[in-house]
Design a protein around this motif. Sequence first.
Motif, PDB file in Angstrom:
ATOM      1  N   PRO A  37      -0.269  14.956   6.071  1.00  0.00           N
ATOM      2  CA  PRO A  37       0.261  15.333   4.760  1.00  0.00           C
ATOM      3  C   PRO A  37      -0.299  16.650   4.229  1.00  0.00           C
ATOM      4  CG  PRO A  37      -1.487  13.747   4.472  1.00  0.00           C
ATOM      5  CD  PRO A  37      -1.321  13.928   5.962  1.00  0.00           C
ATOM      6  N   LEU A  38      -1.213  17.279   4.974  1.00  0.00           N
ATOM      7  CA  LEU A  38      -1.874  18.491   4.494  1.00  0.00           C
ATOM      8  C   LEU A  38      -1.182  19.735   5.042  1.00  0.00           C
ATOM      9  CD1 LEU A  38      -5.610  17.442   4.951  1.00  0.00           C
ATOM     10  CD2 LEU A  38      -4.249  17.391   2.849  1.00  0.00           C
ATOM     11  N   SER A  39      -0.957  20.699   4.174  1.00  0.00           N
ATOM     12  CA  SER A  39      -0.357  21.973   4.569  1.00  0.00           C
ATOM     13  C   SER A  39      -1.445  23.024   4.738  1.00  0.00           C
ATOM     14  CB  SER A  39       0.649  22.447   3.509  1.00  0.00           C
ATOM     15  OG  SER A  39       1.728  21.543   3.392  1.00  0.00           O
ATOM     16  N   PHE A  80      -8.095  13.153   5.524  1.00  0.00           N
ATOM     17  CA  PHE A  80      -8.889  13.882   6.510  1.00  0.00           C
ATOM     18  C   PHE A  80      -9.162  13.044   7.754  1.00  0.00           C
ATOM     19  CE2 PHE A  80     -10.039  15.368   2.227  1.00  0.00           C
ATOM     20  CZ  PHE A  80      -9.536  16.651   2.313  1.00  0.00           C
ATOM     21  N   ASP A  81      -8.712  11.807   7.742  1.00  0.00           N
ATOM     22  CA  ASP A  81      -8.821  10.923   8.895  1.00  0.00           C
ATOM     23  C   ASP A  81      -7.575  10.049   8.919  1.00  0.00           C
ATOM     24  OD1 ASP A  81     -10.696   9.849  11.087  1.00  0.00           O
ATOM     25  OD2 ASP A  81     -10.103   8.032  10.023  1.00  0.00           O
ATOM     26  N   ASP A  82      -7.163   9.624  10.100  1.00  0.00           N
ATOM     27  CA  ASP A  82      -5.886   8.912  10.210  1.00  0.00           C
ATOM     28  C   ASP A  82      -6.031   7.398  10.295  1.00  0.00           C
ATOM     29  OD1 ASP A  82      -6.912   8.595  12.738  1.00  0.00           O
ATOM     30  OD2 ASP A  82      -5.357   9.754  13.773  1.00  0.00           O
ATOM     31  N   ALA A  94       0.873  -1.176   0.000  1.00  0.00           N
ATOM     32  CA  ALA A  94       0.000   0.000   0.000  1.00  0.00           C
ATOM     33  C   ALA A  94       0.907   1.222   0.000  1.00  0.00           C
ATOM     34  CB  ALA A  94      -0.920  -0.011   1.215  1.00  0.00           C
ATOM     35  N   SER A  95       1.179   1.724  -1.191  1.00  0.00           N
ATOM     36  CA  SER A  95       2.171   2.782  -1.351  1.00  0.00           C
ATOM     37  C   SER A  95       1.601   4.161  -1.062  1.00  0.00           C
ATOM     38  CB  SER A  95       2.740   2.745  -2.773  1.00  0.00           C
ATOM     39  OG  SER A  95       3.635   3.804  -2.998  1.00  0.00           O
ATOM     40  N   ILE A  96       0.376   4.408  -1.528  1.00  0.00           N
ATOM     41  CA  ILE A  96      -0.300   5.689  -1.329  1.00  0.00           C
ATOM     42  C   ILE A  96      -1.702   5.385  -0.812  1.00  0.00           C
ATOM     43  CG2 ILE A  96      -1.258   7.706  -2.497  1.00  0.00           C
ATOM     44  CD1 ILE A  96       1.109   7.604  -4.396  1.00  0.00           C
ATOM     45  N   TYR A  97      -2.125   6.088   0.217  1.00  0.00           N
ATOM     46  CA  TYR A  97      -3.380   5.742   0.878  1.00  0.00           C
ATOM     47  C   TYR A  97      -4.556   6.498   0.286  1.00  0.00           C
ATOM     48  CZ  TYR A  97      -0.263   3.516   4.167  1.00  0.00           C
ATOM     49  OH  TYR A  97       0.699   2.717   4.722  1.00  0.00           O
ATOM     50  N   SER A  98      -5.574   5.715  -0.089  1.00  0.00           N
ATOM     51  CA  SER A  98      -6.812   6.274  -0.614  1.00  0.00           C
ATOM     52  C   SER A  98      -7.846   5.157  -0.648  1.00  0.00           C
ATOM     53  CB  SER A  98      -6.601   6.837  -2.026  1.00  0.00           C
ATOM     54  OG  SER A  98      -7.813   7.314  -2.568  1.00  0.00           O
ATOM     55  N   ALA A  99      -9.112   5.509  -0.519  1.00  0.00           N
ATOM     56  CA  ALA A  99     -10.160   4.504  -0.665  1.00  0.00           C
ATOM     57  C   ALA A  99     -10.017   3.850  -2.034  1.00  0.00           C
ATOM     58  CB  ALA A  99     -11.530   5.152  -0.519  1.00  0.00           C
ATOM     59  N   SER A 100      -9.921   2.520  -2.055  1.00  0.00           N
ATOM     60  CA  SER A 100      -9.615   1.837  -3.312  1.00  0.00           C
ATOM     61  C   SER A 100      -9.905   0.348  -3.173  1.00  0.00           C
ATOM     62  CB  SER A 100      -8.140   2.045  -3.686  1.00  0.00           C
ATOM     63  OG  SER A 100      -7.294   1.529  -2.667  1.00  0.00           O
ATOM     64  N   GLU A 101      -9.721  -0.351  -4.277  1.00  0.00           N
ATOM     65  CA  GLU A 101      -9.860  -1.806  -4.296  1.00  0.00           C
ATOM     66  C   GLU A 101      -8.846  -2.362  -5.284  1.00  0.00           C
ATOM     67  OE1 GLU A 101     -13.156  -4.988  -5.931  1.00  0.00           O
ATOM     68  OE2 GLU A 101     -13.859  -3.413  -4.546  1.00  0.00           O
ATOM     69  N   PHE A 157      -5.170   0.173  10.345  1.00  0.00           N
ATOM     70  CA  PHE A 157      -3.882   0.866  10.440  1.00  0.00           C
ATOM     71  C   PHE A 157      -4.159   2.321  10.778  1.00  0.00           C
ATOM     72  CE2 PHE A 157       0.052   2.487   8.068  1.00  0.00           C
ATOM     73  CZ  PHE A 157       0.911   2.141   9.099  1.00  0.00           C
ATOM     74  N   LYS A 158      -3.586   2.788  11.884  1.00  0.00           N
ATOM     75  CA  LYS A 158      -3.800   4.170  12.312  1.00  0.00           C
ATOM     76  C   LYS A 158      -2.480   4.918  12.315  1.00  0.00           C
ATOM     77  CE  LYS A 158      -5.953   7.059  15.857  1.00  0.00           C
ATOM     78  NZ  LYS A 158      -6.752   7.088  17.102  1.00  0.00           N
ATOM     79  N   ILE A 159      -2.452   6.048  11.583  1.00  0.00           N
ATOM     80  CA  ILE A 159      -1.265   6.895  11.499  1.00  0.00           C
ATOM     81  C   ILE A 159      -1.621   8.231  12.156  1.00  0.00           C
ATOM     82  CG2 ILE A 159       0.578   7.670   9.966  1.00  0.00           C
ATOM     83  CD1 ILE A 159      -0.750   6.056   7.733  1.00  0.00           C
ATOM     84  N   PRO A 160      -1.277   8.428  13.414  1.00  0.00           N
ATOM     85  CA  PRO A 160      -1.720   9.637  14.126  1.00  0.00           C
ATOM     86  C   PRO A 160      -1.228  10.920  13.456  1.00  0.00           C
ATOM     87  CG  PRO A 160      -0.848   8.006  15.652  1.00  0.00           C
ATOM     88  CD  PRO A 160      -0.499   7.536  14.277  1.00  0.00           C
TER      89      PRO A 160
END
Length: 259
Positions: free
Chosen positions: A225-227, A136-138, A106-113, A201-204
């Motif tokens: 990851p958001l500025s 927007f959520d961890d 899982a290289s980049i996180y996004s809702a997917s299949e 998986f939780k990334i705080p």
Amino acid sequence: MHSFSILTRLTGDGKWADQCEILALNSLPAALDPFLARSTHYITCPNSIQLDNKIKTKGQFQNLFPMLAFMPGVYHYRCCAHNYGFGWPYYSEEIWLATWDNGLCASIYSASEVTATVGPDSGTQVTIIEETEYPFDDTINFRFQISTPTQFNLYLRIPQWCQRSIELSINGEMIFNEQIQAESSFLLIDRIWTNGDVVTFKIPMVVEMKTWFKNHDSVSLSYGPLSFSLDINEEWNRIGGQYDWPEYEVLPKSYWNYG
């Protein structure tokens, strides 16, 4: 972005996926006009106070033509204009990667299949459904659909911005809860996967401040990851183009220099 994603595959270094993610989530949306995405501006950089249609003469840019105003078509900004349109498709292609050991990453996180063949001799088909509101959520959930129990490695990227303990549970049981010291890395899960397995998986994420010493000690704020950006009032001026393909410059209409 696409170069960074290719480097992720070639080197196996997660820092390139980190850079791809930061560009996609912060710079790419700002590169297109907010109306119907009919125009782009060539340079999408931090601290763009105004997007005017003037040539810069102080060495800001390498090219000696206006590069900030919103313009449609390749006649103004050459190759980059149509590459903007490939930004999200390229990004989507890199969400899941096959690995050298017949596993998945899982290289980049996004809702997917994703559906792929894994395990010994790549002989088993698996479908993983990724459920998340990231960035927007961890929290990210991975649901497994697999016909027969199969051993293969699952790699989860730990972004470089994550400075807190990550949490990993499988079927509700906590497996890992530690802080990773590396700037960017992958968490490897080696197990026999069965149908119905769920990985959580939780990334705080926390608000962090970074000082840019080479830029007059300026600071920036980020959340995962958001500025963050200062909400500057904008004045949009039509400077040319056609009705269907207008050209705009954008000027500030409120205070922005608080140094």
